[in-house]
Design a protein around this motif. Structure first.
Motif, mmCIF file in Angstrom:
data_model
loop_
_atom_site.group_PDB
_atom_site.id
_atom_site.type_symbol
_atom_site.label_atom_id
_atom_site.label_comp_id
_atom_site.label_asym_id
_atom_site.label_seq_id
_atom_site.Cartn_x
_atom_site.Cartn_y
_atom_site.Cartn_z
ATOM 1 N N ALA A 67 44.079 54.058 76.037
ATOM 2 C CA ALA A 67 44.892 54.737 75.020
ATOM 3 C C ALA A 67 45.918 55.657 75.674
ATOM 4 O O ALA A 67 47.080 55.728 75.270
ATOM 5 C CB ALA A 67 43.989 55.534 74.082
ATOM 6 N N GLN A 68 45.463 56.340 76.709
ATOM 7 C CA GLN A 68 46.335 57.266 77.418
ATOM 8 C C GLN A 68 47.526 56.520 78.038
ATOM 9 O O GLN A 68 48.678 56.933 77.893
ATOM 10 C CB GLN A 68 45.520 57.948 78.521
ATOM 11 N N SER A 69 47.258 55.392 78.694
ATOM 12 C CA SER A 69 48.370 54.719 79.354
ATOM 13 C C SER A 69 49.285 54.034 78.344
ATOM 14 O O SER A 69 50.504 54.048 78.490
ATOM 15 C CB SER A 69 47.873 53.776 80.454
ATOM 16 N N LYS A 70 48.713 53.456 77.275
ATOM 17 C CA LYS A 70 49.588 52.832 76.264
ATOM 18 C C LYS A 70 50.455 53.870 75.557
ATOM 19 O O LYS A 70 51.645 53.652 75.326
ATOM 20 C CB LYS A 70 48.751 52.104 75.213
ATOM 21 N N SER A 71 49.858 55.008 75.226
ATOM 22 C CA SER A 71 50.641 56.010 74.487
ATOM 23 C C SER A 71 51.752 56.570 75.376
ATOM 24 O O SER A 71 52.850 56.868 74.904
ATOM 25 C CB SER A 71 49.746 57.124 73.948
ATOM 26 N N ALA A 72 51.484 56.650 76.688
ATOM 27 C CA ALA A 72 52.530 57.117 77.610
ATOM 28 C C ALA A 72 53.645 56.077 77.712
ATOM 29 O O ALA A 72 54.835 56.412 77.655
ATOM 30 C CB ALA A 72 51.930 57.396 78.987
ATOM 31 N N GLU A 73 53.251 54.816 77.821
ATOM 32 C CA GLU A 73 54.245 53.741 77.923
ATOM 33 C C GLU A 73 55.083 53.628 76.643
ATOM 34 O O GLU A 73 56.248 53.230 76.697
ATOM 35 C CB GLU A 73 53.511 52.422 78.203
ATOM 36 N N LEU A 74 54.501 53.986 75.524
ATOM 37 C CA LEU A 74 55.169 53.814 74.231
ATOM 38 C C LEU A 74 55.617 55.150 73.640
ATOM 39 O O LEU A 74 55.644 55.311 72.417
ATOM 40 C CB LEU A 74 54.232 53.093 73.256
ATOM 41 N N ALA A 75 55.968 56.071 74.513
ATOM 42 C CA ALA A 75 56.359 57.401 74.038
ATOM 43 C C ALA A 75 57.532 57.329 73.054
ATOM 44 O O ALA A 75 57.694 58.195 72.192
ATOM 45 C CB ALA A 75 56.718 58.291 75.226
ATOM 46 N N ASP A 76 58.358 56.282 73.160
ATOM 47 C CA ASP A 76 59.527 56.137 72.288
ATOM 48 C C ASP A 76 59.182 55.466 70.951
ATOM 49 O O ASP A 76 60.053 55.310 70.100
ATOM 50 C CB ASP A 76 60.596 55.297 73.010
ATOM 51 N N VAL A 77 57.943 55.029 70.784
ATOM 52 C CA VAL A 77 57.560 54.293 69.573
ATOM 53 C C VAL A 77 56.854 55.246 68.605
ATOM 54 O O VAL A 77 55.979 56.009 69.003
ATOM 55 C CB VAL A 77 56.636 53.096 69.936
#
Ligand SMILES: *Cc1c(COP(=O)(O)O)cnc(C)c1O
Length: 230
Positions: A67-77
């Motif tokens: 969750a941490q890495s996906k949310s970081a990768e998708l900060a613009d979403v």
């Protein structure tokens, strides 16, 4: 969306939304009172991006690191991250950085760890209740529900929203969801605004809606089969 998987995703999402609508109608509920959380665990961040393009605003994850890495990768979403899995006490403050909601508050020690989290607005907190006699299934035993609720009510970084549960796999989910509705009533005695019920997955969301679920956590019916966890 032009890819075959994109078309399928859109169709499965529309189909689930339609079934939620029908299930709500059948029990005289307004589907506006229901939040659909699309569970994206084990799927790549790109799937969350596709879902967001289809209008999905709430996504669920059950492992902190993922969750941490996906949310970081998708900060613009523009999606809200719902943490729905077992949360280690020592990871709690980190999860608080990206989580809009935590559905798996199951012990006072976890609340204590979250008390010192740095948050802009309080995190929506759901108390996960064990609907079985098996402690390994996760969730607070029902007899410890009130002290846990009190600890959340006393915690400035959390906003108590209600209860959460996973129905036992080996029995009819209806009696289990009925018990959950009772636990919800107990929590509402302590705080009438904590009236949310997070329950219902791909195979049992209709039954959950019958017993008052307000937050559905639906994965495979929308995303298709999950890849194996890494
Ligand atoms: C994976 C998961 C879901 C979604 O399950 P599906 O059967 O794919 O809909 C819901 N809640 C929790 C806690 C989960 O871990």
């Amino acid at each position: 969306m032009t890819t075959a998987t994109g078309v399928q995703l859109r169709e499965r999402l529309a189909n689930v939304e339609q079934r939620i609508e029908e299930a709500c109608k059948a029990v005289g509920r307004d589907s506006e009172s229901v939040t659909l959380i699309t569970v994206t665990k084990f799927h790549p961040a790109s799937l969350v991006r596709e879902l967001a393009e289809l209008g999905v605003r709430d996504v669920g994850e059950n492992r902190h690191q993922e969750a941490q890495s996906k949310s970081a990768e998708l900060a613009d979403v523009d999606v809200r991250w719902h943490f729905i899995g077992q949360l280690q006490t020592k990871k709690a403050r980190q999860a608080a950085r990206y989580a809009h909601s935590i559905h798996s508050i199951d012990r006072i020690r976890l609340v204590e760890a979250l008390r010192t989290a740095e948050v802009e607005t309080p995190i929506d907190a759901f108390l996960q209740v064990n609907l079985t006699e098996d402690p390994a299934r996760g969730g607070v035993p029902p007899k410890e529900l009130e002290p846990l609720a009190e600890s959340v009510l006393d915690c400035d970084t959390l906003r108590l929203r209600g209860v959460m549960a996973v129905a036992p796999l080996d029995e009819d989910p209806r009696p289990a969801f009925e018990r959950l509705a009772d636990y919800s009533a107990r929590v509402q005695k302590l705080d009438p605004s904590a009236n949310a019920i997070s329950a219902g997955m791909s195979h049992d969301f209709r039954e959950a809606l019958e017993f008052g679920a307000t937050h559905l956590r639906i994965g495979s019916a929308i995303t298709g089969n999950r890849p194996d966890p890494k």
